[in-house]
Structure formats: structure tokens, C-alpha cells
Design an enzyme around this catalytic site. Structure first.
Site, PDB file in Angstrom:
ATOM      1  N   GLY A 547      19.540  -5.618  31.718  1.00 48.02           N
ATOM      2  CA  GLY A 547      18.469  -5.975  30.884  1.00 48.02           C
ATOM      3  C   GLY A 547      18.743  -7.252  30.066  1.00 48.02           C
ATOM      4  O   GLY A 547      20.128  -7.352  29.600  1.00 48.02           O
ATOM      5  N   GLY A 549      17.444  -9.878  26.569  1.00 51.07           N
ATOM      6  CA  GLY A 549      15.986 -10.194  25.745  1.00 51.07           C
ATOM      7  C   GLY A 549      16.428 -11.416  25.060  1.00 51.07           C
ATOM      8  O   GLY A 549      17.639 -11.932  25.051  1.00 51.07           O
ATOM      9  N   SER A 550      15.758 -11.772  23.785  1.00 49.36           N
ATOM     10  CA  SER A 550      16.066 -13.073  22.996  1.00 49.36           C
ATOM     11  C   SER A 550      17.276 -12.811  22.258  1.00 49.36           C
ATOM     12  O   SER A 550      18.000 -13.589  22.110  1.00 49.36           O
ATOM     13  CB  SER A 550      14.759 -13.455  22.225  1.00 49.36           C
ATOM     14  OG  SER A 550      14.539 -12.304  21.602  1.00 49.36           O
ATOM     15  N   PHE A 551      17.566 -11.378  21.792  1.00 49.99           N
ATOM     16  CA  PHE A 551      18.594 -11.300  21.145  1.00 49.99           C
ATOM     17  C   PHE A 551      19.929 -10.877  21.778  1.00 49.99           C
ATOM     18  O   PHE A 551      21.038 -10.557  21.001  1.00 49.99           O
ATOM     19  CB  PHE A 551      18.360 -10.157  20.116  1.00 49.99           C
ATOM     20  CG  PHE A 551      17.077 -10.640  19.047  1.00 49.99           C
ATOM     21  CD1 PHE A 551      16.974 -11.719  19.069  1.00 49.99           C
ATOM     22  CD2 PHE A 551      16.546  -9.573  18.439  1.00 49.99           C
ATOM     23  CE1 PHE A 551      15.910 -12.486  17.749  1.00 49.99           C
ATOM     24  CE2 PHE A 551      15.397  -9.735  17.492  1.00 49.99           C
ATOM     25  CZ  PHE A 551      15.216 -11.149  17.277  1.00 49.99           C
ATOM     26  N   GLY A 552      19.907 -10.533  22.980  1.00 47.11           N
ATOM     27  CA  GLY A 552      21.109 -10.177  23.819  1.00 47.11           C
ATOM     28  C   GLY A 552      21.044  -9.755  25.118  1.00 47.11           C
ATOM     29  O   GLY A 552      19.798  -9.519  25.361  1.00 47.11           O
ATOM     30  N   VAL A 554      22.299  -6.753  28.214  1.00 47.73           N
ATOM     31  CA  VAL A 554      22.621  -5.348  28.303  1.00 47.73           C
ATOM     32  C   VAL A 554      23.319  -5.226  29.618  1.00 47.73           C
ATOM     33  O   VAL A 554      22.823  -5.592  30.605  1.00 47.73           O
ATOM     34  CB  VAL A 554      21.697  -4.332  28.052  1.00 47.73           C
ATOM     35  CG1 VAL A 554      22.140  -2.806  28.124  1.00 47.73           C
ATOM     36  CG2 VAL A 554      20.983  -4.259  26.902  1.00 47.73           C
ATOM     37  N   LYS A 569      25.302  -3.678  24.868  1.00 46.62           N
ATOM     38  CA  LYS A 569      24.350  -4.572  24.500  1.00 46.62           C
ATOM     39  C   LYS A 569      25.178  -5.773  23.818  1.00 46.62           C
ATOM     40  O   LYS A 569      25.712  -5.375  22.693  1.00 46.62           O
ATOM     41  CB  LYS A 569      23.391  -4.032  23.467  1.00 46.62           C
ATOM     42  CG  LYS A 569      22.193  -5.153  23.111  1.00 46.62           C
ATOM     43  CD  LYS A 569      21.341  -4.420  22.267  1.00 46.62           C
ATOM     44  CE  LYS A 569      20.090  -5.407  21.832  1.00 46.62           C
ATOM     45  NZ  LYS A 569      19.091  -4.813  20.838  1.00 46.62           N
ATOM     46  N   ASP A 675       8.429  -1.397  17.666  1.00 43.72           N
ATOM     47  CA  ASP A 675       8.200  -2.137  18.932  1.00 43.72           C
ATOM     48  C   ASP A 675       8.265  -1.004  20.057  1.00 43.72           C
ATOM     49  O   ASP A 675       9.001  -1.005  20.993  1.00 43.72           O
ATOM     50  CB  ASP A 675       9.480  -2.981  18.944  1.00 43.72           C
ATOM     51  CG  ASP A 675       9.210  -3.890  20.148  1.00 43.72           C
ATOM     52  OD1 ASP A 675       7.967  -3.987  20.817  1.00 43.72           O
ATOM     53  OD2 ASP A 675      10.173  -4.702  20.465  1.00 43.72           O
TER      54      ASP A 675
END
Length: 726
Positions: A547, A549-552, A554, A569, A675
Site C-alpha cells: 500500500g 499514500g501521500s504520507f508513506g 506500507v 509503514k 478518515d
């Protein structure tokens, strides 16, 4: 940061005007082309985190303009060409985490006058640290840990710009006098000399080191004597590791380090009482004083340390009653007071610890009944209370501890019947009730099915159970037999009418008693270094990516020692909000704990082999991915699409509702996830629902006051705000 494979083409050596070549974080194999030595304009080479092997070519020594050479985290072997060490233009040189051998040249401090970052960590270098290293006066990062270096550490008196110094995991020693030569390094932030062979006392000059020092690690050496009083001058120290030495005296000076967050002082010979001044360390999250000679009682001032997550005082000579104030530290996850001389009762205030996962009070002289309030510690997974004088029955309130994996209450004076609810704990892998005075029938379900998981010896009044326990059969009176027959007939007639209701109730009760926590992690918080996480994820390989996302990102990983499966993560610190998100998630996960929240196993805040900040959160791995993948499966030719039955959907809904009810109403400070969506709901192997990703979660106390509106600003996924986000 792509997934490029194959070898670096030799033809690139014909690009005569090339000044920089970068291919970090890919899947490149082979070696560095020999033709690169022809690129007279080449000043920067970035090839870290690939699968490159072979030797570093001698031809690179011809690159007179080379300033940056970053090839860490590969599989290079052999010696580094001496010609490379003679490039006076070098500023950054990083070959960490390879299989390189050889020795460091004796004149390295002279031939590399401009070097600022020098890292050879995690290789096979031998020999000594050259005396000339002190001439490299521009050094800021000197990282040569995890090799096979021997001998004394030379004077470092000219390294006034040094910020990070790590020589851990070598065979260096014996003298510690080199520490005094660092007093002029006014920017020093980390000093790591652990896992070596240093002997003697810590010099008083350690108190003259820079006040910017935040990490000091001298553990796993042969250091004796007391802690120098001057350490109290290091007012910005956040981590202090001195464990597994022969240090003695008191630990009073630790109370002066008011910014201390993490301290390991176990396995020494410290004596005296635990100082009241420890209560001044309000930022302390972890302290371990296990296996020392401390005596007296636990100071009530320790209750001021409201950020404590782990407190270990086991294997000392502490006595008196257990101070109730420590049960006001609501953040506690691990509390170990075992193998001391505590007397009296276990205070009922223990029920305040909603986040407590591990409780150890074994081998003391505690008495009275097991407090009913223990049933309020809903996050408990490991309870060790053996070897005391507890009496009375097992309280019925423990039925709420459905996540228990280990329960040992052996060698006490407990009595009464074994509660049936223990047989419903699906996560219970170790149950020891031996050497008490229990009586009556032994259950035959759950842990009681497994002789290796359950111990009942020394209870002479028990009967029944599985044949492997070799207990006598239980005798029923005639009236009891008749009653059993009547009840059985009634149940048989009624069962068909309520089958569906009974099934749903059973599933719901099973859910309450079930914890998805794996027994692969039975011992407190896991400790994992950057190297551990890199090895677990094959170098953060894209093949392990599950996975992003914008912050990191996984990654799925397998820890080398325990073989436990984890999810890592890795925070993308280049995103301007990632660090804030990391801190928010740490703060949220520090204060909450529930069987339907994804369990954080540890955090890693470190420096990677390139000297960059590295932050990661390590979670238990959820084998069935996200709910979104089940509700909206992508078509795949190799596997049929995923689907959920009505009952499975109902169970997942109950799981998520239970977690939200806990977050909103039972946390010390109510928490809003902000979220909640199917992609943030993860499913384990049994399809139990777990809420994840607390990067933008908000504590209500942070967002509300008596003068504010009762609405939190809109956060989370754009375009859809489900009811749980409001």
C-alpha cells in the site's frame, strides 16, 4: 525510486559530459560499469538500495571531481580501491550495508580533507580506526558501526563539526578516554559506542559534552563505577542506554534529564532507592531498571510521568506496598514489578489502566484477592501473577478480558471453581492454574483441550476435563442426573426455534472474546531497528509493497528472528505534513487500545545508512487486506473475485461499531478518527475488522473548548464524509 531491473549499461561510460548519475531504490543487479572511470566530469554517483554486487571498480579512482559516492544497501564485496580513498574532492562517502572487507587506510584523515559524511556501517571491515581520522576536521557524520574493528579509539579532538558518531557492534576497547576529546564538538547530537569491549569508569568529562546531545548509548560494554554527576548537564538528552554493564551507585542523576524519553539501565548493580526526582521526567515513555539492587518503595512522584508506556522494575529488592499512584499513569502498556518483595494487596486502582497489555507481579509476597477492577483492563494480553499469596476465587469480572493470550496465576492460594469463561478465550495460548486449591469440574473447550497449553497440577479437588489431564471423573447425585435429563430435553425442543438467534449471539460473544493479536509477539513492545525492518522487507522491495499514500508506503515483512509477519509503514518525510502525521498517529496509538484497532507493535525513529531521518510504524499484519478490496474487488484471471456473506458483513459491522464506541466513549480523551472508510478497515485471517490509519485523528479535547463550535473542520477523504467522520 522505480522498479528498474537489469544491469547498468557499459555504454553510459561514453556520456562524457555526464556530471551526476542517480538510480537509488531500484532493482538493479550486476556491478558498477568500469567505463564510469572515463567520465571525467562525473561528480555524483547515487546507487544506494539496489541489488548490485561485485567489487567497486578501481577506475573510479580517476574521477577527480567526485564529491558524492552513495552506494549503501547493496551487495558489494571485496576491498575498496585505495585510489578512491585518495580523492580529495570527496564530501560524502557511503558504502554502508554491504559485504565489503579490508581495512581503513592509515592516512584516510589526510587524503580526504573535505569529507563530511563517512559511513561504512554493516560491512566486514577489520583493523583499527586510523589515528589520522582526527585530521578530517569537516566530518559531521562518522558512522562505522557493525564491523569487526579492534583496538583503541584514537583522539577525535579536531572533529569540532561532528554531529553523529557511531562505532557500535565492533570489538573496540578498552579505554574510554577518547570521550574527553569530543568536548569541542558543539553540534554533537548522537554518541553511540555500545556493544564493544570498553572497560573502566565513565570519565567525568562526559558532562562537558555538547548540550545538543540527544542520544547517548554506552550499553553492552564492561563499564563499572557510578554514573558521573556531570551527565545531568546534558539537558537535551532524550535517550540514555547504559544496560548490561557493571555500573553501581544510585540513579539519582537521571532525575535531572527533564527531556529524557527513553532509558535502559537494566542489568547493572545500581543500588539505593528509586529517586523522587524521576517524577520530574514528564516526557518519559520507557524506563527499564530490571535486574539491579534497588530497594525501598516505588515513589509516589512516579505518577507524574503521564507519558510512560513501559515501566520495568523487576528483579530488584523493592518492598512495601505497591504505590497506587503508578496506576494513574493511563498510558501504561507494560508494567513489570515481578521478582521483588512487595507486600499487601494489588491496589484496585489498577482498573484505571485501560491500555495495559502486559502485567507482571509474579514472585512477590502479595496477598488478598485478585481485584475485581482487573476486569476493567480490557487490553490485557499477558498476566503473570504466580508465586504470591493471592486467595479467593478468580473474579467473574475477568470474563471481559477476551484478548488474554497468557495467564499464569499458579503457586497462590486461590480457590473455588474454574470459571467457564476461560474456555471461551480464543487467544489464550498459555494458561497455568497449578498449585492452588481449585475444585470441581474442569472445562473441556478452548485452552483446556490442549495439554501443552494448560497446567492444572497441584489442585487435588479437580475432576473431569480432557483424559490427558488424568483427573478423576466427576460424580453427580441422582437428583442432579434427573435435572440434567430434564434440561437436555427442554433445550432439544427449544433449539430449532431459536437456531438463527443463537448463532448470531454466539458469533457476537465470540467476537467479544476474540483478539486478533498473534502470539508471535508475547513479550511487551517489539524492538526493531532500521536494519531489522530493512531485512524483514528485503530492502523495502517493491515486491513487498502492499500500500502507498501521500504520507508513506506500507510493506509486508517477516522478522528474521521470530519469523513473525508484520506490516511496516515507512513515513515519506519529504512530504511537508508527513512528520506531523507520524506524530499524530503515535500520539493516537499511545492512548488507545482495542481488539478491533490495528495493533502497533513498535515504532522506529532512527537514521538510515545515508544519514537521513527514518521513521516507521510497525503493525501486526492483516492477512485479508482492506474491506475495500472485498467490497470492490478488481477482476483477476488467476483468482475468483472476493466476496463476503451477509453474516460476515454483519460481523465486520459489529467489529467497527465496537471500535468506534470505544474511541468515542471509553478513551481517557475521546478520539475522532476523521478518515473512516473501507480502505482504512483491515481484515485479519478470520475476517475480523480492524480500524487503521490514525494519521489525521483528533482528540476531542484538542478541537473543542467551551468557547468553540461543536463541529470539527472537515478532514480526510475529499468527496465523501461518512457519518463516522462527523
Amino acid at each position: 525510486m522505480n522498479i528498474m531491473e537489469g544491469e547498468i549499461p557499459e555504454e553510459l561510460g561514453s556520456l562524457s559530459k555526464m556530471e551526476a548519475f542517480g538510480a537509488n531504490n531500484n532493482h538493479l543487479t550486476g556491478s558498477i560499469p568500469f567505463s564510469f572511470g572515463n567520465l571525467s566530469s562525473l561528480g555524483m554517483i547515487f546507487l544506494q538500495t539496489n541489488f548490485l554486487d561485485g567489487s567497486i571498480p578501481e577506475s573510479l579512482g580517476r574521477l577527480k571531481n567526485l564529491t558524492d559516492f552513495w552506494v549503501g544497501v547493496n551487495m558489494f564485496s571485496g576491498d575498496i580501491p585505495l585510489s578512491l580513498f585518495n580523492l580529495s574532492s570527496l564530501i560524502n562517502f557511503n558504502v554502508a550495508v554491504n559485504q565489503i572487507q579490508g581495512v581503513l587506510p592509515s592516512n584516510i584523515g589526510t587524503t580526504l580533507p573535505n569529507i563530511q559524511h563517512f559511513s561504512t556501517s554493516a560491512n566486514h571491515f577489520t583493523g583499527t580506526i586510523p589515528l589520522s581520522i582526527t585530521n578530517a576536521s569537516n566530518l559531521e557524520f562518522l558512522l562505522i558501526s557493525d564491523n569487526q574493528l579492534t583496538g583503541e579509539v584514537p583522539s577525535l579532538k579536531n572533529l569540532n563539526r561532528l554531529r553523529h558518531f557511531s562505532i557500535s557492534k565492533n570489538f573496540l576497547g578498552n579505554s574510554l578516554s577518547f570521550l574527553c576529546s569530543l568536548k569541542n564538538a558543539t553540534n554533537l547530537q548522537s554518541l553511540i559506542i555500545n556493544f564493544n569491549k570498553f572497560e573502566g569508569v565513565l570519565p567525568e568529562c562526559i558532562g562537558n559534552l555538547s548540550i545538543t546531545l540527544s542520544v547517548l548509548a554506552v550499553d553492552n560494554n564492561r563499564i563499572f563505577g557510578s554514573i558521573p554527576a556531570g551527565i545531568g548537564n546534558l539537558i537535551n538528552l532524550q535517550r540514555l542506554d547504559m544496560w548490561n554493564n557493571q555500573l553501581s551507585g544510585t540513579v539519582d542523576v537521571i532525575g535531572k534529564l527533564q527531556k529524557l524519553v527513553y532509558s535502559q539501565l537494566q542489568e547493572n548493580q545500581f543500588s539505593g532507592e528509586i529517586p523522587n526526582s524521576l517524577g520530574n521526567l514528564t516526557k518519559l515513555t520507557f524506563i527499564n531498571l530490571r535486574k539491579n539492587n534497588l530497594h525501598g518503595s516505588i515513589p509516589s512522584s512516579l505518577g507524574n510521568c503521564q507519558s510512560l508506556v513501559q515501566l520495568s522494575l523487576s528483579s530488584n529488592k523493592l518492598n512495601g506496598s505497591i504505590t497506587p499512584q503508578i496506576f494513574l499513569i493511563l498510558s501504561l502498556f507494560l508494567l513489570d514489578l515481578s521478582e521483588n518483595r512487595f507486600t499487601g494487596v494489588l491496589p484496585s486502582e489498577i482498573g484505571n489502566l485501560k491500555n495495559l497489555g502486559t502485567l507482571g507481579v509474579y514472585a512477590n509476597m502479595l496477598s488478598g484477592e485478585i481485584p475485581t477492577a482487573l476486569g476493567s483492563c480490557l487490553s490485557l494480553e499477558i498476566v503473570s501473577m504466580q508465586g504470591n499469596s493471592f486467595q479467593g476465587p478468580i473474579p467473574s469480572s475477568l470474563r471481559f478480558l477476551g484478548g488474554l493470550g497468557h495467564l499464569d496465576i499458579s503457586r497462590n492460594n486461590l480457590s473455588g471453581k474454574i470459571p467457564e469463561f476461560l474456555a471461551t478465550f480464543n487467544s489464550l495460548y498459555s494458561l497455568n492454574l497449578s498449585f492452588n486449591d481449585f475444585e470441581g469440574m474442569v472445562p473441556i473447550e478452548g485452552a483446556f483441550k490442549n495439554l501443552s497449553a494448560t497446567s492444572l497440577v497441584g489442585n487435588t479437588k479437580l475432576c473431569g476435563g480432557m483424559p490427558e489431564f488424568h483427573l478423576p471423573a466427576c460424580k453427580l447425585k441422582r437428583s442432579s442426573r434427573l435435572l440434567v435429563i430434564i434440561i437436555a430435553c427442554s433445550v432439544a425442543g427449544f433449539l430449532s426455534a431459536v437456531l438463527m438467534i443463537a448463532l448470531l449471539c454466539f458469533v457476537r460473544l465470540r467476537k467479544r472474546g476474540h483478539s486478533s493479536t498473534s502470539s508471535s509477539f508475547p513479550n511487551s513492545l517489539l524492538q526493531a531497528s532500521y536494519q531489522d525492518l530493512r531485512d524483514a522487507t528485503d530492502g523495502f522491495s517493491s515486491s513487498k509493497l502492499i500500500g502507498a499514500g501521500s504520507f508513506g508506503s506500507v510493506y509486508k515483512g517477516i522478522l528474521r528472528e521470530s519469523r513473525a509477519v508484520i506490516a511496516v509503514k515507512v513515513v515519506n518525510l519529504q512530504h511537508h505534513k508527513a512528520a506531523k502525521s507520524f506524530m499524530a498517529e503515535c500520539e493516537a496509538l499511545r492512548n488507545i487500545r482495542h481488539r478491533n484497532l490495528v495493533k502497533v507493535l513498535t515504532v522506529c525513529s532512527s537514521i538510515d545508512p545515508q544519514g537521513n531521518d527514518f521513521k516507521a510504524l510497525v503493525y501486526e499484519f492483516m492477512g485479508n487486506g482492506s474491506l475495500d478490496e472485498w467490497l470492490h474487488p478488481l477482476p483477476r484471471a488467476d483468482n475468483p473475485p472476493k466476496s463476503l456473506t451477509l453474516l460476515q458483513r454483519l460481523n465486520i459491522s459489529i467489529d467497527i461499531a465496537s471500535a468506534l464506541e470505544y474511541l468515542h466513549h471509553h478513551c481517557e480523551t475521546p478520539l475522532v478518527h476523521c478518515d473512516l472508510k473501507p480502505s482504512n478497515i483491515l481484515l485479519n485471517d478470520e475476517l475480523d475488522g480492524h480500524i487503521s490509519d490514525f494519521g489525521i485523528a483528533k482528540f476531542i479535547s484538542d478541537s473543542f473548548s467551551s468557547h468553540q463550535s461543536s463541529t470539527i473542520g472537515l478532514r480526510g477523504t475529499i468527496g465523501y464524509a461518512p457519518p463516522g467522520n462527523r
